[in-house]
Design a protein around this motif. Sequence first.
Motif, PDB file in Angstrom:
ATOM      1  N   ALA B   7      -2.594  -4.323   7.443  1.00  0.00           N
ATOM      2  CA  ALA B   7      -2.214  -2.923   7.657  1.00  0.00           C
ATOM      3  C   ALA B   7      -0.791  -2.739   7.769  1.00  0.00           C
ATOM      4  N   ARG B   8      -0.081  -3.741   8.780  1.00  0.00           N
ATOM      5  CA  ARG B   8       1.149  -3.318   8.787  1.00  0.00           C
ATOM      6  C   ARG B   8       2.208  -3.797   7.593  1.00  0.00           C
ATOM      7  N   MET B   9       1.773  -4.696   6.924  1.00  0.00           N
ATOM      8  CA  MET B   9       2.629  -4.873   5.779  1.00  0.00           C
ATOM      9  C   MET B   9       2.606  -3.823   4.665  1.00  0.00           C
ATOM     10  N   VAL B  10       1.529  -3.159   4.584  1.00  0.00           N
ATOM     11  CA  VAL B  10       1.302  -1.896   3.682  1.00  0.00           C
ATOM     12  C   VAL B  10       1.730  -0.829   4.149  1.00  0.00           C
ATOM     13  N   GLY B  11       1.752  -0.685   5.526  1.00  0.00           N
ATOM     14  CA  GLY B  11       2.453   0.372   6.226  1.00  0.00           C
ATOM     15  C   GLY B  11       3.934   0.143   6.128  1.00  0.00           C
ATOM     16  N   GLY B  12       4.440  -1.035   6.114  1.00  0.00           N
ATOM     17  CA  GLY B  12       5.908  -1.350   5.952  1.00  0.00           C
ATOM     18  C   GLY B  12       6.201  -1.003   4.833  1.00  0.00           C
ATOM     19  N   LEU B  13       5.636  -1.387   3.567  1.00  0.00           N
ATOM     20  CA  LEU B  13       6.324  -1.126   2.086  1.00  0.00           C
ATOM     21  C   LEU B  13       6.067   0.578   1.935  1.00  0.00           C
ATOM     22  N   LYS B  14       5.125   1.278   2.513  1.00  0.00           N
ATOM     23  CA  LYS B  14       5.029   2.643   2.477  1.00  0.00           C
ATOM     24  C   LYS B  14       6.225   3.299   3.043  1.00  0.00           C
ATOM     25  N   GLU B  15       6.573   2.579   4.257  1.00  0.00           N
ATOM     26  CA  GLU B  15       7.483   3.393   4.984  1.00  0.00           C
ATOM     27  C   GLU B  15       8.809   3.021   4.321  1.00  0.00           C
ATOM     28  N   ALA B  16       8.969   1.898   3.847  1.00  0.00           N
ATOM     29  CA  ALA B  16      10.363   1.748   2.878  1.00  0.00           C
ATOM     30  C   ALA B  16      10.503   2.434   1.679  1.00  0.00           C
ATOM     31  N   GLY B  17       9.347   3.124   1.317  1.00  0.00           N
ATOM     32  CA  GLY B  17       9.423   3.850  -0.286  1.00  0.00           C
ATOM     33  C   GLY B  17       8.787   3.041  -1.182  1.00  0.00           C
ATOM     34  N   ILE B  18       8.219   2.208  -1.152  1.00  0.00           N
ATOM     35  CA  ILE B  18       7.679   1.527  -2.148  1.00  0.00           C
ATOM     36  C   ILE B  18       6.318   2.598  -2.723  1.00  0.00           C
ATOM     37  N   SER B  19       6.315   2.720  -3.997  1.00  0.00           N
ATOM     38  CA  SER B  19       5.253   3.727  -4.456  1.00  0.00           C
ATOM     39  C   SER B  19       4.618   3.167  -5.706  1.00  0.00           C
ATOM     40  N   PHE B  20       4.945   1.953  -6.026  1.00  0.00           N
ATOM     41  CA  PHE B  20       4.427   1.443  -7.115  1.00  0.00           C
ATOM     42  C   PHE B  20       4.132   0.008  -7.036  1.00  0.00           C
ATOM     43  N   VAL B  21       2.947  -0.610  -7.518  1.00  0.00           N
ATOM     44  CA  VAL B  21       2.674  -1.870  -7.264  1.00  0.00           C
ATOM     45  C   VAL B  21       2.030  -2.565  -8.689  1.00  0.00           C
ATOM     46  N   SER B  22       2.582  -3.325  -9.350  1.00  0.00           N
ATOM     47  CA  SER B  22       1.899  -4.241 -10.310  1.00  0.00           C
ATOM     48  C   SER B  22       1.467  -5.259  -9.498  1.00  0.00           C
ATOM     49  N   TYR B  23       0.227  -6.089 -10.151  1.00  0.00           N
ATOM     50  CA  TYR B  23       0.006  -7.302  -9.403  1.00  0.00           C
ATOM     51  C   TYR B  23      -0.818  -8.017 -10.241  1.00  0.00           C
ATOM     52  N   LEU B  24      -0.845  -9.228  -9.987  1.00  0.00           N
ATOM     53  CA  LEU B  24      -2.199 -10.325 -10.401  1.00  0.00           C
ATOM     54  C   LEU B  24      -2.707 -10.763  -9.176  1.00  0.00           C
ATOM     55  N   PRO B  25      -4.035 -10.613  -9.056  1.00  0.00           N
ATOM     56  CA  PRO B  25      -4.702 -11.058  -7.680  1.00  0.00           C
ATOM     57  C   PRO B  25      -4.514 -12.425  -7.311  1.00  0.00           C
ATOM     58  N   GLU B  26      -4.223 -12.821  -6.095  1.00  0.00           N
ATOM     59  CA  GLU B  26      -4.485 -14.014  -5.617  1.00  0.00           C
ATOM     60  C   GLU B  26      -5.151 -14.028  -4.120  1.00  0.00           C
ATOM     61  N   THR B  27      -5.359 -15.161  -3.445  1.00  0.00           N
ATOM     62  CA  THR B  27      -5.903 -15.269  -2.386  1.00  0.00           C
ATOM     63  C   THR B  27      -5.240 -15.032  -1.060  1.00  0.00           C
ATOM     64  N   ARG B  28      -4.211 -15.310  -0.817  1.00  0.00           N
ATOM     65  CA  ARG B  28      -3.804 -15.255   0.411  1.00  0.00           C
ATOM     66  C   ARG B  28      -3.487 -13.838   1.008  1.00  0.00           C
ATOM     67  N   LEU B  29      -2.736 -13.061   0.077  1.00  0.00           N
ATOM     68  CA  LEU B  29      -2.486 -11.928   0.713  1.00  0.00           C
ATOM     69  C   LEU B  29      -3.659 -10.717   0.389  1.00  0.00           C
ATOM     70  N   SER B  30      -4.540 -11.046  -0.399  1.00  0.00           N
ATOM     71  CA  SER B  30      -5.301  -9.961  -0.934  1.00  0.00           C
ATOM     72  C   SER B  30      -5.797  -8.934  -0.274  1.00  0.00           C
ATOM     73  N   GLN B  31      -5.899  -8.962   1.055  1.00  0.00           N
ATOM     74  CA  GLN B  31      -6.167  -7.885   2.090  1.00  0.00           C
ATOM     75  C   GLN B  31      -5.339  -6.541   1.772  1.00  0.00           C
ATOM     76  N   ILE B  32      -4.103  -6.748   1.086  1.00  0.00           N
ATOM     77  CA  ILE B  32      -3.438  -5.415   0.981  1.00  0.00           C
ATOM     78  C   ILE B  32      -3.812  -4.832  -0.024  1.00  0.00           C
ATOM     79  N   LEU B  33      -4.696  -5.294  -1.201  1.00  0.00           N
ATOM     80  CA  LEU B  33      -4.783  -4.637  -2.424  1.00  0.00           C
ATOM     81  C   LEU B  33      -5.726  -3.219  -1.990  1.00  0.00           C
ATOM     82  N   PRO B  34      -6.767  -3.575  -1.156  1.00  0.00           N
ATOM     83  CA  PRO B  34      -7.983  -2.253  -0.831  1.00  0.00           C
ATOM     84  C   PRO B  34      -6.807  -1.337  -0.361  1.00  0.00           C
TER      85      PRO B  34
END
Lengths: 199, 168
Positions: B7-34
């Motif tokens: 949640a902090r990682m996603v919040g940090g991305l949002k706060e920094a202005g990131i608004s588009f994410v393209s991705y190929l899923p993987e295991t370690r950080l996958s909790q950020i996707l939902p």
Amino acid sequence: MNRYECFESLAPLIKDQLVVGSLSGQRVEWGSMSQHEGNLLVAAMGAALGVGIGLSLVLPKRKVIALESDGSLLLSLYNLPTLGNLNPPNLAVFVFDNEVYSGTRISEPSATAGKTDLAGVARSCGIEHATTVRDLESFKREAAKALEENVLRFVVCKVDQTTGHRQIQRPNEDLWEHKYRFVRYLERTEGKEIFKGRG
Amino acid sequence: MKPELAARMVGGLKEAGISFVSYLPETRLSQILPLMREDPSFMVVPVANESEAVSIAAGASLGGRPAAVYMEGSGVYVGSYNLLVLGKRLGTPMLLLVAYYGSILDKRNTFLYAFPGIHLIPILESLDIQYEVFKDDDSLEDKIKGAVKMMHAIKQPVALLFTGAFTE
């Protein structure tokens, strides 16, 4: 039918559309024919369609045209399943398929000179309006539809192998200058800041 | 990774202005996707190949949405051609969110991951891509914000490599 005459009929149709091009002779031919600020010629095989998809997703009210070649698309076939699933209605893809890798000294057959049917690949990836044209009148008809209608179109244009681009002087605008021109045009016409770094 | 960290990682991305994410899923950080998919401020685009993720993010970035590419470390290898021609040569800002598998602090490290992990930073350095390694949540949001500021300043990719607590 050759690529240059296709471009001659496509260029007058370009108003505020964005045109993303890849490499090969098409970059040289389109770049010499059209100085439209909405051109973004990325000058890399296998990259234009992806860039076009990204632009079409974030600018849904803008028509985006991707100019591809058989060699470039074959290098990036992974785009087609993604494109079929995303189905951006504001994107038109033209693949100029001369069935060769044609550089300044080489002409080696690509897979489309064999059994590969790129429009068939596209359809099997879920791109409903994928077709192949083999003459200029058909190209003009498909181009008009692709630009007018709000539906994803994928047009494979079977063109003759030509060497005319080898006689055209290459641009002296480097890629960063080209990119800035494109982005400033978009900023002006979309009314928003794109490059956010400020001094 | 613990849900709070995702949640902090996603919040940090949002706060920094990131608004588009393209991705190929993987295991370690996958909790950020939902979390990103549930937040309408993000446009989240699944792809079939990390090179494609880079090209689509480049288009999004040049079209006005600050973009990130989320991938496993192996994606840097797969995406290196487009990182070079679109990220470096054309000069396109984008943030690379990389699960730093095979690193010493990777809690899931095995012989499968170690060798690609060992060569990941040399690949980034050979491409002259600025990077930051995250081992824990120390200054997470500030570092993300700084990386986004850097990518806008140099108009090139900047990579964030997540290991340690992010790989639990």
